[in-house]
Write an enzyme that holds these catalytic residues in place. Structure first.
Site, PDB file in Angstrom:
ATOM      1  CD  GLU A  98     -14.201 -53.633 -83.722  1.00 23.46           C
ATOM      2  OE1 GLU A  98     -14.741 -53.277 -82.961  1.00 23.46           O
ATOM      3  OE2 GLU A  98     -12.960 -54.064 -83.552  1.00 23.46           O
ATOM      4  CG  ASP A 102      -6.519 -46.731 -81.379  1.00 19.86           C
ATOM      5  OD1 ASP A 102      -6.528 -45.593 -81.786  1.00 19.86           O
ATOM      6  OD2 ASP A 102      -6.054 -47.124 -80.548  1.00 19.86           O
TER       7      ASP A 102
END
Ligand code: IMP
Ligand code: MG
Length: 182
Positions: A98, A102
């Site tokens: 990735e 978050d």
């Protein structure tokens, strides 16, 4: 200048150095393993390409595209796999790539799906880790840089599909954020 989205957070040289270190560490950890590297589209395409070409392992590669809805602040957003991986991961050592994690909701939902296919191991590598914003328990095995708040763009990361192609990573200027909520 209108094409510059904000202040540089990590320039191409810092990114390059860190990607080298990550590749070395990962290459070492996966020596002799039947490795499959899964890139999450679209965001990770640039980091993915830079990282895998430095791995000595000759892994198999594949891509997935995920879409998350309603992942505001509740931790209960649903995630749809828009494009699934196509190769079998059963009994293999899988590394998910990735660009940024978050809340963790997106990757976490994907991991739950992949686990059902019984990989031998399943790890996560992200270039950027907004660790303090995590809403689900998600162990990140390899993180390029740990960052706090702010919205970042460039090096594959977008704001409303803009700025993906920039070679450096920027903190987006507040005045470019429309409608708030970020
Ligand atoms: P999560 O489910 O909250 O971890 O969402 C992660 C996804 O949100 C990433 O794959 C990005 O697409 C997007 N995202 C989160 N923070 C940023 C940012 O600062 N810049 C660009 N995209 C971001
Ligand atoms: Mg995005």
């Amino acid at each position: 200048m209108n094409n510059i989205p904000g202040k540089i957070l990590f320039d191409r040289h810092e990114i390059d150095r860190r990607v080298n270190e990550l590749a070395e560490e990962i290459g070492h950890d996966y020596t002799g393993k039947d490795m499959v590297v899964v890139g999450i589209l679209k965001v990770a395409f640039m980091f993915f390409a830079d990282l895998i070409r430095r791995l000595p392992n000759q892994p198999a590669i594949d891509f997935a595209r995920l879409a998350s809805y309603g992942s505001d602040s509740t931790g209960s957003g649903s995630v749809e796999i828009r494009k699934d991986i196509e190769i079998s991961i059963e009994g293999r050592d899988v590394l998910i790539i990735e660009d940024i994690i978050d809340t963790g909701i997106t990757v976490n939902a994907f991991i739950e799906q992949l686990k059902k296919r019984r990989p031998r191991s399943l790890r996560v590598c992200t270039l950027l880790d907004k660790r303090e914003r995590r809403e689900v328990e998600l162990p990140v095995d390899y993180a390029g840089f740990i960052i706090d708040g702010g919205f970042v763009v460039g090096y594959g990361l977008d704001y409303d599909e803009k700025y993906r192609c920039l070679p450096d990573i920027y903190i987006l200027d507040e005045e470019r954020l429309s409608g708030g909520g970020l």
